[in-house]
Design a protein around this motif. Structure first.
Motif, PDB file in Angstrom:
ATOM      1  N   MET A  77       0.846  -1.193   0.000  1.00 20.69           N
ATOM      2  CA  MET A  77       0.000   0.000   0.000  1.00 20.69           C
ATOM      3  C   MET A  77       0.882   1.243   0.000  1.00 20.69           C
ATOM      4  N   MET A  78       0.545   2.201  -0.864  1.00 22.04           N
ATOM      5  CA  MET A  78       1.230   3.495  -0.914  1.00 22.04           C
ATOM      6  C   MET A  78       0.193   4.563  -0.592  1.00 22.04           C
ATOM      7  N   ALA A  79       0.364   5.251   0.546  1.00 23.52           N
ATOM      8  CA  ALA A  79      -0.678   6.159   1.019  1.00 23.52           C
ATOM      9  C   ALA A  79      -0.117   7.068   2.096  1.00 23.52           C
ATOM     10  N   LYS A  80      -0.977   7.947   2.609  1.00 27.52           N
ATOM     11  CA  LYS A  80      -0.631   8.774   3.762  1.00 27.52           C
ATOM     12  C   LYS A  80      -1.766   8.725   4.787  1.00 27.52           C
ATOM     13  N   VAL A  81      -1.370   8.694   6.059  1.00 28.81           N
ATOM     14  CA  VAL A  81      -2.306   8.800   7.176  1.00 28.81           C
ATOM     15  C   VAL A  81      -1.829   9.922   8.083  1.00 28.81           C
ATOM     16  N   GLY A  82      -2.675  10.317   9.024  1.00 31.88           N
ATOM     17  CA  GLY A  82      -2.284  11.334   9.979  1.00 31.88           C
ATOM     18  C   GLY A  82      -1.462  10.750  11.123  1.00 31.88           C
ATOM     19  N   ASP A  83      -0.848  11.635  11.883  1.00 30.51           N
ATOM     20  CA  ASP A  83      -0.077  11.185  13.063  1.00 30.51           C
ATOM     21  C   ASP A  83      -1.004  11.136  14.274  1.00 30.51           C
ATOM     22  N   ASP A  84      -2.084  10.394  14.163  1.00 25.58           N
ATOM     23  CA  ASP A  84      -3.085  10.302  15.225  1.00 25.58           C
ATOM     24  C   ASP A  84      -3.409   8.834  15.488  1.00 25.58           C
ATOM     25  N   ILE A  85      -4.282   8.596  16.426  1.00 23.13           N
ATOM     26  CA  ILE A  85      -4.589   7.220  16.816  1.00 23.13           C
ATOM     27  C   ILE A  85      -5.265   6.457  15.680  1.00 23.13           C
ATOM     28  N   PHE A  86      -6.047   7.138  14.858  1.00 17.35           N
ATOM     29  CA  PHE A  86      -6.678   6.466  13.725  1.00 17.35           C
ATOM     30  C   PHE A  86      -5.637   5.987  12.722  1.00 17.35           C
ATOM     31  N   GLY A  87      -4.629   6.828  12.468  1.00 18.50           N
ATOM     32  CA  GLY A  87      -3.600   6.449  11.513  1.00 18.50           C
ATOM     33  C   GLY A  87      -2.868   5.196  11.926  1.00 18.50           C
ATOM     34  N   GLN A  88      -2.469   5.123  13.184  1.00 19.25           N
ATOM     35  CA  GLN A  88      -1.750   3.941  13.660  1.00 19.25           C
ATOM     36  C   GLN A  88      -2.654   2.711  13.638  1.00 19.25           C
ATOM     37  N   SER A  89      -3.910   2.901  13.981  1.00 20.19           N
ATOM     38  CA  SER A  89      -4.847   1.784  13.950  1.00 20.19           C
ATOM     39  C   SER A  89      -4.990   1.216  12.538  1.00 20.19           C
ATOM     40  N   LEU A  90      -5.066   2.107  11.532  1.00 23.19           N
ATOM     41  CA  LEU A  90      -5.187   1.651  10.149  1.00 23.19           C
ATOM     42  C   LEU A  90      -3.934   0.912   9.689  1.00 23.19           C
ATOM     43  N   LEU A  91      -2.777   1.396  10.085  1.00 23.22           N
ATOM     44  CA  LEU A  91      -1.527   0.706   9.762  1.00 23.22           C
ATOM     45  C   LEU A  91      -1.507  -0.694  10.362  1.00 23.22           C
ATOM     46  N   ASP A  92      -1.916  -0.782  11.604  1.00 25.95           N
ATOM     47  CA  ASP A  92      -1.944  -2.092  12.278  1.00 25.95           C
ATOM     48  C   ASP A  92      -2.914  -3.038  11.588  1.00 25.95           C
ATOM     49  N   ASP A  93      -4.078  -2.503  11.207  1.00 25.06           N
ATOM     50  CA  ASP A  93      -5.077  -3.347  10.534  1.00 25.06           C
ATOM     51  C   ASP A  93      -4.528  -3.912   9.226  1.00 25.06           C
ATOM     52  N   LEU A  94      -3.924  -3.055   8.411  1.00 28.53           N
ATOM     53  CA  LEU A  94      -3.398  -3.520   7.127  1.00 28.53           C
ATOM     54  C   LEU A  94      -2.330  -4.584   7.327  1.00 28.53           C
ATOM     55  N   SER A  95      -1.448  -4.355   8.294  1.00 29.69           N
ATOM     56  CA  SER A  95      -0.404  -5.346   8.571  1.00 29.69           C
ATOM     57  C   SER A  95      -1.016  -6.681   8.976  1.00 29.69           C
ATOM     58  N   ASN A  96      -2.061  -6.626   9.785  1.00 32.33           N
ATOM     59  CA  ASN A  96      -2.712  -7.859  10.226  1.00 32.33           C
ATOM     60  C   ASN A  96      -3.372  -8.603   9.069  1.00 32.33           C
ATOM     61  N   TYR A  97      -3.790  -7.857   8.048  1.00 39.45           N
ATOM     62  CA  TYR A  97      -4.398  -8.498   6.877  1.00 39.45           C
ATOM     63  C   TYR A  97      -3.351  -8.972   5.864  1.00 39.45           C
ATOM     64  N   GLY A  98      -2.088  -8.675   6.133  1.00 38.00           N
ATOM     65  CA  GLY A  98      -1.031  -9.129   5.238  1.00 38.00           C
ATOM     66  C   GLY A  98      -0.585  -8.124   4.206  1.00 38.00           C
ATOM     67  N   VAL A  99      -1.026  -6.889   4.316  1.00 39.08           N
ATOM     68  CA  VAL A  99      -0.606  -5.839   3.386  1.00 39.08           C
ATOM     69  C   VAL A  99       0.699  -5.225   3.886  1.00 39.08           C
ATOM     70  N   GLN A 100       1.665  -5.062   2.985  1.00 37.12           N
ATOM     71  CA  GLN A 100       2.936  -4.423   3.332  1.00 37.12           C
ATOM     72  C   GLN A 100       2.730  -2.909   3.432  1.00 37.12           C
ATOM     73  N   THR A 101       3.227  -2.300   4.531  1.00 39.47           N
ATOM     74  CA  THR A 101       2.938  -0.895   4.807  1.00 39.47           C
ATOM     75  C   THR A 101       4.164   0.007   4.746  1.00 39.47           C
ATOM     76  N   ASP A 102       5.275  -0.477   4.182  1.00 41.81           N
ATOM     77  CA  ASP A 102       6.519   0.303   4.165  1.00 41.81           C
ATOM     78  C   ASP A 102       6.377   1.629   3.423  1.00 41.81           C
ATOM     79  N   PHE A 103       5.436   1.709   2.464  1.00 41.95           N
ATOM     80  CA  PHE A 103       5.292   2.915   1.654  1.00 41.95           C
ATOM     81  C   PHE A 103       4.188   3.836   2.172  1.00 41.95           C
ATOM     82  N   ILE A 104       3.699   3.593   3.383  1.00 40.67           N
ATOM     83  CA  ILE A 104       2.684   4.461   3.979  1.00 40.67           C
ATOM     84  C   ILE A 104       3.379   5.457   4.899  1.00 40.67           C
ATOM     85  N   VAL A 105       3.081   6.744   4.697  1.00 41.38           N
ATOM     86  CA  VAL A 105       3.736   7.820   5.438  1.00 41.38           C
ATOM     87  C   VAL A 105       2.753   8.438   6.421  1.00 41.38           C
ATOM     88  N   LYS A 106       3.227   8.684   7.647  1.00 43.43           N
ATOM     89  CA  LYS A 106       2.446   9.450   8.622  1.00 43.43           C
ATOM     90  C   LYS A 106       2.741  10.932   8.422  1.00 43.43           C
TER      91      LYS A 106
END
Length: 297
Positions: free
Chosen positions: A56-85
């Motif tokens: 996934m290539m995207a941007k999230v905020g530096d807030d609790i929602f952003g971290q939660s979304l990153l964790d969710d994607l990782s748990n589903y098996g999506v690589q998150t190295d290209f997601i920026v806070k």
């Protein structure tokens, strides 16, 4: 075989209601929950659940929602190295009201609006190493254009034009897979789709614009698509719909995963229809998307 999804990530705030309130009216709802969403992230999860190596290539905020979304994607098996806070910016949010299985959505794009063309140029070599690129229109349109200019003719592109925005014909030319619904399709073809013959006419218009494999999702009526030889209609599966959120994303992500895995267009569409039908029998977005193990060939 790597799929890179460039798109939106949202925190969905979902509530069920017996009816949509009028302006100024307050009514009681029920069943409130938070769920990872955003068309880009949903499609990435669908790809990953279908067994694809998904980034996934995207941007999230530096807030609790952003971290939660990153964790969710990782748990589903999506690589998150290209997601920026993105510092000082809120994560994208969607307020979703569900009534009788259908939804109404209000979006606040937040950090999604900060994914810019210069971010794409920094990762050009990664994009060109992919087996497929997936795009939607919940990020800035200039960023979508930049991705297409970088990879077109080099990497297959899956473009889901939602929410529908005008696109220059030169951008559409050479797109491999284009997946509007019947309402979105009208913007790009001028064709009002009431019958399957109308859908076939719209497919021909899209092909004349240079799109290689247009597909039009028709809700309960299934899918009309060009399989490389003929225009084809596949009926939808009859299910008890509880929540249609992410149904289209499930279709798009499953289609891409199956094509990259080597299935024919007809086989991939059949799997995508099945996955989408299963998803609407469950509440939520990403959690409603089925696993490959739940599918039947």
């Amino acid at each position: 075989m790597k799929i890179i999804v460039i798109g939106s990530m949202n925190m969905d705030m979902v509530m069920q209601t017996s009816r949509i309130p009028e302006v100024g009216e307050t009514i009681n709802g029920e069943g409130f929950f938070l769920s990872g969403g955003g068309k880009g992230a949903n499609q990435a999860v669908a790809c990953a659940k279908m067994g694809a190596d998904t980034w996934m290539m995207a941007k999230v905020g530096d807030d609790i929602f952003g971290q939660s979304l990153l964790d969710d994607l990782s748990n589903y098996g999506v690589q998150t190295d290209f997601i920026v806070k993105e510092a000082g910016i809120s994560t994208g949010v969607a307020s979703i009201t569900v009534k009788d299985g259908n939804n109404s959505i209000i979006l606040a794009s937040g950090a999604n609006s900060c994914l810019l063309p210069e971010d794409i140029r920094k990762l050009e070599s990664e994009l060109l190493s992919a087996s497929a690129i997936m795009l939607q229109l919940e990020i800035p349109i200039e960023t979508v254009y930049e991705v297409i200019s970088v990879v077109k003719g080099k990497v297959p592109i899956f473009l889901n034009p939602a929410p529908a925005l005008p696109l220059d014909d030169y951008i559409l030319q050479g797109i491999h897979y284009f997946t509007p619904n019947e309402i979105e399709c009208r913007l790009y073809t001028g064709v009002e789709i009431h019958t399957i013959d109308d859908a076939f006419t719209a497919l021909d218009v899209l092909r004349n614009k240079g799109i290689m494999y247009p597909l039009i999702t028709l809700g309960e009526q299934g899918v009309a698509y060009y399989n490389g030889s003929n225009n084809v209609h596949r009926s939808g599966l009859k299910v008890n719909a509880i929540d249609t959120t992410a149904a289209g994303d499930t279709f798009s992500g499953t289609l891409a995963a199956m094509i990259v895995a080597g299935q024919t267009m007809d086989e991939a569409v059949s799997m995508a229809i099945q996955a989408s039908a299963l998803s609407v029998t469950r509440l939520g977005a990403q959690q409603s998307i089925p696993l490959l193990a739940e599918m039947t060939n």
